[in-house]
Design a protein around this motif. Structure first.
Motif, short mmCIF file in Angstrom:
data_model
loop_
_atom_site.label_atom_id
_atom_site.label_comp_id
_atom_site.label_asym_id
_atom_site.label_seq_id
_atom_site.Cartn_x
_atom_site.Cartn_y
_atom_site.Cartn_z
N LYS A 280 0.81 -1.22 0.00
CA LYS A 280 0.00 0.00 0.00
C LYS A 280 0.84 1.27 0.00
O LYS A 280 0.37 2.35 -0.36
N GLY A 281 2.09 1.20 0.45
CA GLY A 281 2.99 2.34 0.34
C GLY A 281 3.02 3.31 1.50
O GLY A 281 3.69 4.35 1.42
N PHE A 282 2.33 3.01 2.60
CA PHE A 282 2.34 3.94 3.73
C PHE A 282 3.50 3.66 4.68
O PHE A 282 4.00 4.57 5.34
N ILE A 283 3.95 2.39 4.74
CA ILE A 283 5.14 2.03 5.50
C ILE A 283 6.10 1.31 4.56
O ILE A 283 5.77 0.26 4.00
N VAL A 284 7.25 1.91 4.37
CA VAL A 284 8.28 1.33 3.50
C VAL A 284 9.56 1.21 4.33
O VAL A 284 10.01 2.20 4.94
N LYS A 285 10.12 0.02 4.34
CA LYS A 285 11.31 -0.26 5.15
C LYS A 285 11.08 0.14 6.61
O LYS A 285 11.94 0.75 7.26
N ASP A 286 9.88 -0.20 7.08
CA ASP A 286 9.47 0.06 8.47
C ASP A 286 9.53 1.55 8.83
O ASP A 286 9.73 1.92 9.98
N CYS A 287 9.32 2.39 7.81
CA CYS A 287 9.38 3.84 8.02
C CYS A 287 8.09 4.51 7.52
O CYS A 287 7.60 4.21 6.42
N CYS A 288 7.56 5.41 8.34
CA CYS A 288 6.33 6.16 8.02
C CYS A 288 6.68 7.63 7.92
O CYS A 288 7.42 8.17 8.76
N LEU A 289 6.13 8.32 6.92
CA LEU A 289 6.40 9.74 6.72
C LEU A 289 5.14 10.57 7.02
O LEU A 289 4.10 10.37 6.40
N LEU A 290 5.27 11.48 7.97
CA LEU A 290 4.17 12.38 8.34
C LEU A 290 4.56 13.81 8.04
O LEU A 290 5.73 14.20 8.14
N ASN A 291 3.54 14.61 7.71
CA ASN A 291 3.76 16.04 7.52
C ASN A 291 2.60 16.79 8.18
O ASN A 291 1.43 16.48 7.94
N ILE A 292 2.94 17.76 9.04
CA ILE A 292 1.93 18.53 9.77
C ILE A 292 2.00 19.98 9.30
O ILE A 292 3.05 20.63 9.43
N GLU A 293 0.92 20.47 8.74
CA GLU A 293 0.83 21.88 8.33
C GLU A 293 -0.04 22.60 9.37
O GLU A 293 -1.21 22.26 9.55
N ILE A 294 0.55 23.59 10.03
CA ILE A 294 -0.14 24.27 11.13
C ILE A 294 -0.30 25.75 10.81
O ILE A 294 0.66 26.42 10.43
N ASN A 295 -1.51 26.23 10.97
CA ASN A 295 -1.79 27.67 10.83
C ASN A 295 -2.37 28.16 12.15
O ASN A 295 -3.54 27.92 12.46
N VAL A 296 -1.53 28.80 12.98
CA VAL A 296 -1.98 29.38 14.22
C VAL A 296 -2.64 30.72 13.89
O VAL A 296 -1.97 31.66 13.48
N LYS A 297 -3.96 30.82 14.07
CA LYS A 297 -4.69 32.00 13.64
C LYS A 297 -4.77 33.08 14.72
O LYS A 297 -4.68 34.26 14.43
N ALA A 298 -4.98 32.68 15.97
CA ALA A 298 -5.16 33.68 17.01
C ALA A 298 -4.83 33.08 18.37
O ALA A 298 -4.93 31.87 18.58
N VAL A 299 -4.42 33.96 19.29
CA VAL A 299 -4.14 33.57 20.66
C VAL A 299 -5.04 34.41 21.57
O VAL A 299 -5.04 35.64 21.48
N ALA A 300 -5.80 33.75 22.42
CA ALA A 300 -6.68 34.44 23.37
C ALA A 300 -6.04 34.39 24.75
O ALA A 300 -5.89 33.30 25.32
N ARG A 301 -5.66 35.55 25.25
CA ARG A 301 -5.09 35.62 26.61
C ARG A 301 -6.22 35.95 27.56
O ARG A 301 -6.78 37.05 27.53
N VAL A 302 -6.58 34.98 28.38
CA VAL A 302 -7.76 35.07 29.24
C VAL A 302 -7.34 35.43 30.66
O VAL A 302 -6.38 34.87 31.21
#
Length: 303
Positions: A280-302
């Motif tokens: 299936k191609g998700f684990i090759v040579k016992d290795c998994c590749l992940l990518n996280i794209e993060i967009n921090v939009k706002a911070v609320a200081r309470v």
């Protein structure tokens, strides 16, 4: 649930709906005997004795001619305000009751919240019930020339939690790539190294055998927040298909992270049969590749 008796009002402060219930009023009841004497001798008003509710003293005020002579009005008044501080103010939710001696139920006004203060220490219902309805024996409110009224008063305590929020527009983007080796030997809960995005600290949590509803059937993946502020974040978790990029798994999320709500993701990210299939191609040579794209939009200081 109680039934309702609809009364057509003539002015905005009149009762539009009266409910019925089995339970008697919690704070005060008054039985008026020889009710006809009020009309016979032209007694227009009556003031009850004091009763206590919510640490304050109250009384009911009856006007048997009401705002118009066809109705009886009932007001709730604070009975003793001499010990209260200057500019005192008491908010109370109250209802007025009338006992139906045939059905055994109580007719009650819909609860209304009013502010009692030095300049306005009584509130009520200008047309609680018509004399015609009240005096008709078949309705059950006056039997043997006696009737029973009552009241409930619940003081609204000033214990509201006040939250002050300073919202900072951050709107920063971050791309974090992970190469997870030895996938078949990972513990039940795997954590990435800490990384920074949008001025905040994060980790990736991965459960190779699943978590929550994904236990035993799927890989579960979450973004984990390490801070204490409230952070509005949009993020995408991608598991790369190393044979065909078109088959890469991508899931988009939007979430308010905080110290008490520190993780969000997908418990059923990919099923175990698919990820563990070497074709299936998700684990090759016992290795998994992940990518996280993060967009921090706002911070609320309470505070």
């Amino acid at each position: 649930m109680g039934n309702c008796l609809c009364v057509k009002p003539a002015t905005k402060d009149e009762v539009t709906t009266l409910n019925t219930r089995e339970a008697p009023p919690a704070h005060f009841m008054i039985k008026i005997e020889s009710f006809s004497v009020f009309e016979k001798y032209g007694i227009k008003k009556y003031k009850t004795k004091e009763f206590v509710a919510g640490d304050y003293k109250w009384r009911l005020l009856f006007n048997f001619n009401g705002k118009e002579s066809d109705y009886i009005s009932v007001n709730l008044a604070m009975a003793d305000t001499t010990s209260l501080p200057t500019n005192w103010e008491v908010n109370a939710l109250f209802s007025i009751f009338l006992f139906n001696q045939i059905s055994g139920n109580y007719l009650s006004s819909t609860g209304r919240t009013k502010c009692f203060q030095a300049t306005k220490s009584e509130w009520g219902i200008s047309k609680f019930i018509s004399k015609k309805v009240l005096s008709d024996p078949s309705n059950g409110y006056i039997i043997d020339d006696s009737c029973v009224f009552g009241a409930e008063v619940f003081v609204v305590k000033r214990e509201a939690v006040i939250e002050r929020v300073l919202l900072t527009n951050v709107n920063t983007y971050y791309n974090h790539a992970l190469e997870i080796s030895g996938f078949s030997q990972l513990p039940q809960r795997w954590e990435s190294a800490e990384f920074d995005a949008g001025g905040q600290k994060w980790k990736i949590l991965l459960y190779p055998k699943g978590y929550a509803e994904g236990t035993g059937s799927h890989v579960s993946i979450y973004l984990y927040y390490l801070g204490t502020e409230r952070v509005q974040t949009c993020f995408t978790v991608c598991m790369k298909n190393q044979f065909d990029d078109k088959q890469t798994r991508r899931y988009f999320f939007s979430y308010w992270f905080s110290a008490s709500s520190s993780s969000w993701g997908r418990p059923v990210y990919i099923d175990l049969a698919t990820i563990n299939d070497p074709n299936k191609g998700f684990i090759v040579k016992d290795c998994c590749l992940l990518n996280i794209e993060i967009n921090v939009k706002a911070v609320a200081r309470v505070s």
